[in-house]
Write an enzyme that holds these catalytic residues in place. Structure first.
Site, PDB file in Angstrom:
ATOM      1  N   HIS A 116       0.860  -1.292  -0.014  1.00 22.38           N
ATOM      2  CA  HIS A 116       0.006   0.015  -0.009  1.00 22.38           C
ATOM      3  C   HIS A 116       0.754   1.194   0.075  1.00 22.38           C
ATOM      4  CE1 HIS A 116       0.411  -0.154   4.484  1.00 22.38           C
ATOM      5  NE2 HIS A 116       0.621   1.146   4.397  1.00 22.38           N
ATOM      6  N   ASP A 146       0.024  -7.667   1.344  1.00 23.80           N
ATOM      7  CA  ASP A 146       0.538  -6.249   1.444  1.00 23.80           C
ATOM      8  C   ASP A 146       2.254  -6.268   1.658  1.00 23.80           C
ATOM      9  OD1 ASP A 146       0.350  -3.636   1.726  1.00 23.80           O
ATOM     10  OD2 ASP A 146      -0.358  -3.488   3.701  1.00 23.80           O
ATOM     11  N   SER A 220       4.766   2.713   7.727  1.00 27.13           N
ATOM     12  CA  SER A 220       4.530   1.604   7.067  1.00 27.13           C
ATOM     13  C   SER A 220       5.507   0.999   6.153  1.00 27.13           C
ATOM     14  CB  SER A 220       3.108   1.834   6.248  1.00 27.13           C
ATOM     15  OG  SER A 220       1.998   2.142   6.692  1.00 27.13           O
TER      16      SER A 220
END
Length: 476
Positions: A116, A146, A220
């Site tokens: 992402h 992911d 992230s």
């Protein structure tokens, strides 16, 4: 006096005081790692990732020339608003930028991050700890886990992390996160492992490490390090609320095989079994005669799949998969997905009160399929458990928008009943009652009539969405 000697003296004095004040109480050894040394050694392996993509505005609909002739009034307004549209900066294509983190896993410049972070990006730029910024090449991605793999090129060998063993990680261990929260480069935070095996609903293979080490937007894709400096997770998600947030990281063991496939093929292939399952509850386990609720209960077997060819049946409970015990039913999809295609694996199942071995050759997961799917929950029952059941007719099926034209259907669920507590929904079709198929309303009633108050009832149901599942409850 050197700091190490001072620290040793302080520790000795503390131990003497504790021994004098609290006889018989031993002083635990210090377990906190040297975060100063770890951050110095590991910071060069962590990168900041900046991405950019072009967002195109929706096109204005223009009237085709083939339509009826326009009046000068129409032409004026179309020309006026057309020019206003073209001149409005908000309607022009715009560049959208975002920031994330990543970490180098090889001297050649391979970098792991979250999918992402780089998804749909036109440009990926990687900033190293020394301030240099290099262009990144997306080598492959896996949206289900992911994960994305990026490659940068440099004349010199790059510092890189060593991948650890997330399976051996214990709850309560110290961990450290390094990343780019809120655009603040190379920020170090520390905490402990709060839990393992967390399922938070982000995808079919959820298996997160939960930590109280501060993880914020921009972290992230960054690494979660163990106390010995090995990467044991990828910081991926946060749940905010109250005074702080809870961080979640993808275990590094789940990433290793995926990264190798991305490096070699640019995509990931996964194993496929072809069953729909549900986790066991204590009531369901007891109804099948199983002492423990550890395992995965097969609710349905898809046609022409490896599971059907191996002889697996609805009602089988998978206790072990390829040598690994199934503690929680949600583990099954991960186990199956990570199995090499065409590998023959042994399953230990519980069927009709006995354990037995079943061998299945794992197939290849296709797009749109799930290695082993969890059906939606729901249920139905009779008078003793608080439901109304009717024989399905064509008229009733048409009225409820159902394809089936025969069988037994739940038409009402009594509020506050054991059926409602179990999640029963109207429109469910009853397939089995305690392992027997009631073909008629009379046979269904006779099966329930034989039960006393407090007895367990196990139903196999089919919901209107097509999902098949078990439910267990006690008679009222």
């Amino acid at each position: 006096m050197p700091k190490t000697i001072v620290s040793a003296v302080r520790l000795w004095v503390t131990g003497v005081v504790v021994a004098l004040v609290f006889p018989g109480v031993s002083l635990a050894k210090p377990v906190s790692p040297d975060f100063v040394e770890l951050s110095k050694r590991l910071t060069p392996t962590v990168v900041n990732i900046r991405t950019a993509k072009t967002i195109k505005p929706k096109q204005r609909m223009r009237r085709p020339h083939s339509q009826q002739p326009q009046t000068p009034f129409d032409e004026f307004f179309e020309d006026f608003f057309g020019r206003m549209y073209d001149e409005n900066p908000q309607q022009r294509p715009r560049r959208e930028q975002s920031l994330g983190s990543g970490f180098i896993i090889s001297a050649e410049g391979y970098i792991i991050t979250n999918n992402h972070v780089v998804n749909d990006a036109d440009e990926v730029m990687v900033k190293l700890s020394d301030g240099r910024e290099l262009k990144g090449e997306l080598k492959g991605k896996d949206d289900k886990l992911d994960i994305a793999l990026i490659k940068i090129s440099d004349k010199q060998a790059l510092p890189h992390v060593e991948l650890g063993d997330s399976d051996s990680l214990e709850v309560g261990e110290w961990v450290m996160a390094i990343g780019n929260p809120f655009g603040l480069s190379h920020t170090v935070t520390a905490g402990i492992v709060s839990a393992k095996g967390r399922v938070i609903g982000t995808g079919p293979y959820d298996d997160f490490i939960q930590t109280d080490a501060s993880i914020n937007p921009g972290n992230s894709g960054g690494p979660l390090f163990s106390s010995d400096g090995k990467a044991i997770g990828i910081n991926t998600a946060i749940l905010s609320g109250g005074a702080g947030g809870i961080g979640f990281a993808i275990p590094i063991n789940a990433v290793k095989a995926v990264v190798e496939q991305l490096r070699s093929n640019g995509k990931v292939t996964r194993g496929y079994l072809g069953v729909r399952f549900q986790p066991l509850t204590p009531e369901l386990a007891k109804s099948f005669g199983l002492e423990s609720e550890k395992g995965a209960l097969i609710a349905s077997v898809e046609k022409d799949t490896p599971a059907e060819k191996a002889g697996l049946k609805t009602g089988d409970i998978i206790l072990e998969y390829d040598g690994r015990r199934i503690i929680d039913g949600n583990e099954l999809p991960r186990f199956v997905a990570g199995t090499p295609i065409n590998k023959k694996v042994k399953l230990v199942i519980f069927r009709e009160g006995k354990k037995q071995d079943v061998f299945v050759t794992v197939g290849k997961l296709k797009d749109g399929e799930i290695a082993a799917a969890v059906p939606n929950s729901g249920s139905g029952d009779g008078d003793k458990i608080g439901i109304t059941v009717q024989e399905l007719s064509k008229e009733l099926a048409d009225r409820m928008g159902m394809k089936e034209s025969k069988g037994l259907i739940v038409t009402e669920v009594k509020p506050g009943s054991s059926a409602e507590e179990a999640g029963v929904a109207t429109g469910s079709i009853i397939i089995e009652v305690n392992g027997q198929r009631p073909e008629t309303l009379e046979s269904f009633r006779s099966l329930l009539a034989a039960l006393k108050k407090g007895d367990l009832v196990r139903l196999l149901l089919k919901r209107q969405d097509g999902s098949i599942h078990y439910v267990a409850m006690k008679t009222e």
